[in-house]
Design an enzyme around this catalytic site. Structure first.
Site: not given
Ligand SMILES: *Cc1c(COP(=O)(O)O)cnc(C)c1O
Length: 386
Positions: A50, A102, A174
């Site tokens: 992780r 988005y 983005d």
């Protein structure tokens, strides 16, 4: 050494040296949750997957290099990356966002984040003065996308970078539609770049993933801490598949851009098509900005059909090489109907205000032979009159 090389070379070599233990030419899939320590507190930089995993680290180093940042973080999806960036904010903070956003980001910003008392102002970011006017004393971030989905509007990222600097806030971009091959927001003043690697970076419509790239070490450390604390990592197989996509990003993007340009020019001549939205067309309102800010115009072409909803339904049902999908950015051509698909959840007035009509169709132009794609669109357009 590879870090000084050109984009195509870095995509294939950065983070991807032969495996030290075995000489494996390709970075192995380190399918392991944990790493055996030599002694308590003595390890090779990997403890538990992780926190860090070698396959994922190779992908992160390659992506960081391609975006021109020192630190890359990959996530289990584009939305997990976007949420990861949101964890940098605190209750009471405010973000100025471009209104042509988005759909998944819009949903996160309007349904989940307000519950943590993080607030958003949506502005027409094609006009920098609107961004500046929306900044409040508690504004911490500007959030931009360029070109936008699906209308392919252009936002001047260098102006956004100036505004962010003047007001001491972070600019997040983005960069999914442009990809690092066509545009590097960090060079234009952005602090954080996010990607849905599900699209062009993965490139083969077979793996969901996301990434964030930053140059600032403190932000990188906070993102790393928060991702380890919340857990939104990709598995090693997904990281490996995405890295395999990265290697061919440059050749695919060149082909996507060339095919999309040909298709945009082809559609302009068709009587069934009332308008073509593609930044590469000289008549597009963002053409000059795109030519300056990007190294190519991208692989998405949006069109409005003169015959409205019925023509759009007929076109989406009649193409053979363009498959009707929610996705984009794959080697295969895809066709989508924003009114009911990507933007199906927004109210009609909102869609219309962004220029999305019932006759709007979005094409993600693939890398098949462009003559086959044009022939397919020609036969499908002929059926829209029926
Ligand atoms: C697809 C997409 C996302 C979300 O990414 P997922 O990988 O689907 O979670 C975010 N931003 C843009 C611009 C996208 O196209």
């Amino acid at each position: 050494m590879a870090d000084d090389a050109r984009f195509e070379t870095r995509a294939i070599h950065v983070g991807q040296a032969p495996d030290e233990a075995t000489g494996a030419t390709i970075v192995p899939v380190y399918q392991t949750t944990t790493f055996t320590q030599q002694a308590i507190g003595k390890h090779r930089g990997f403890e538990y997957s992780r926190g860090a995993n070698p396959t994922r680290q190779a992908l992160e180093q390659a992506l960081a290099s391609l975006e021109g940042g020192r630190f890359g973080l990959s996530y289990g999806s584009g939305m997990a990356a976007i949420h990861g960036v949101m964890t940098l904010l605190r209750a009471g903070d405010h973000v100025v966002v471009c209104d042509d956003l988005y759909g998944g980001s819009y949903r996160l910003f309007t349904t989940i984040m307000p519950g943590f008392d993080v607030r958003f102002s949506f502005v027409d970011a094609t006009r920098p003065e609107e961004i500046e006017n929306a900044i409040q004393p508690n504004t911490k971030m500007l959030w931009m996308e360029s070109p936008t989905n699906p209308m392919l509007r252009l936002i001047d990222l260098a102006s956004c970078g100036d505004i962010a600097k003047r007001h001491g806030v972070q600019l997040v971009v983005d960069n999914t539609f442009a990809t690092p091959y066509l545009q590097n927001p960090l060079e234009l003043g952005a602090h954080i770049v996010v990607h849905s690697t599900t699209k062009y970076i993965g490139g083969h419509s077979d793996v969901i993933g996301g990434a964030a790239v930053v140059d600032d070490e403190e932000t990188a450390n906070r993102l790393q801490f928060n991702r380890n604390a919340t857990g939104g990592i990709p598995g090693p197989w997904d990281a490996w598949l995405t890295l395999r996509g990265v290697k061919t990003l440059s050749v695919r993007m060149r082909e996507h851009c060339a095919n999309a340009t040909r298709i945009a020019e082809f559609l302009v001549e068709r009587p069934e098509v009332s308008r073509v939205h593609y930044p590469g067309l000289p008549g597009h309102p963002g053409h000059a900005l795109a030519a300056n800010q990007m190294r190519g115009f991208g692989g998405v072409v949006t069109l409005d059909l003169a015959g409205g909803a019925s023509a759009a339904h007929a076109l989406c049902g009649a193409t053979q090489h363009f498959s009707l999908t929610e996705g984009l950015g794959g080697v295969e051509s895809q066709i989508g109907y924003p009114w009911l698909m990507s933007h199906g959840a927004s109210p009609p007035e909102e869609k219309l205000s962004k220029g999305i009509t019932e006759g709007t169709v979005r094409l993600s132009v693939g890398i098949e032979h462009v003559d086959d794609l044009c022939a397919d669109l020609a036969q499908a357009l002929e059926r829209t009159d029926a």
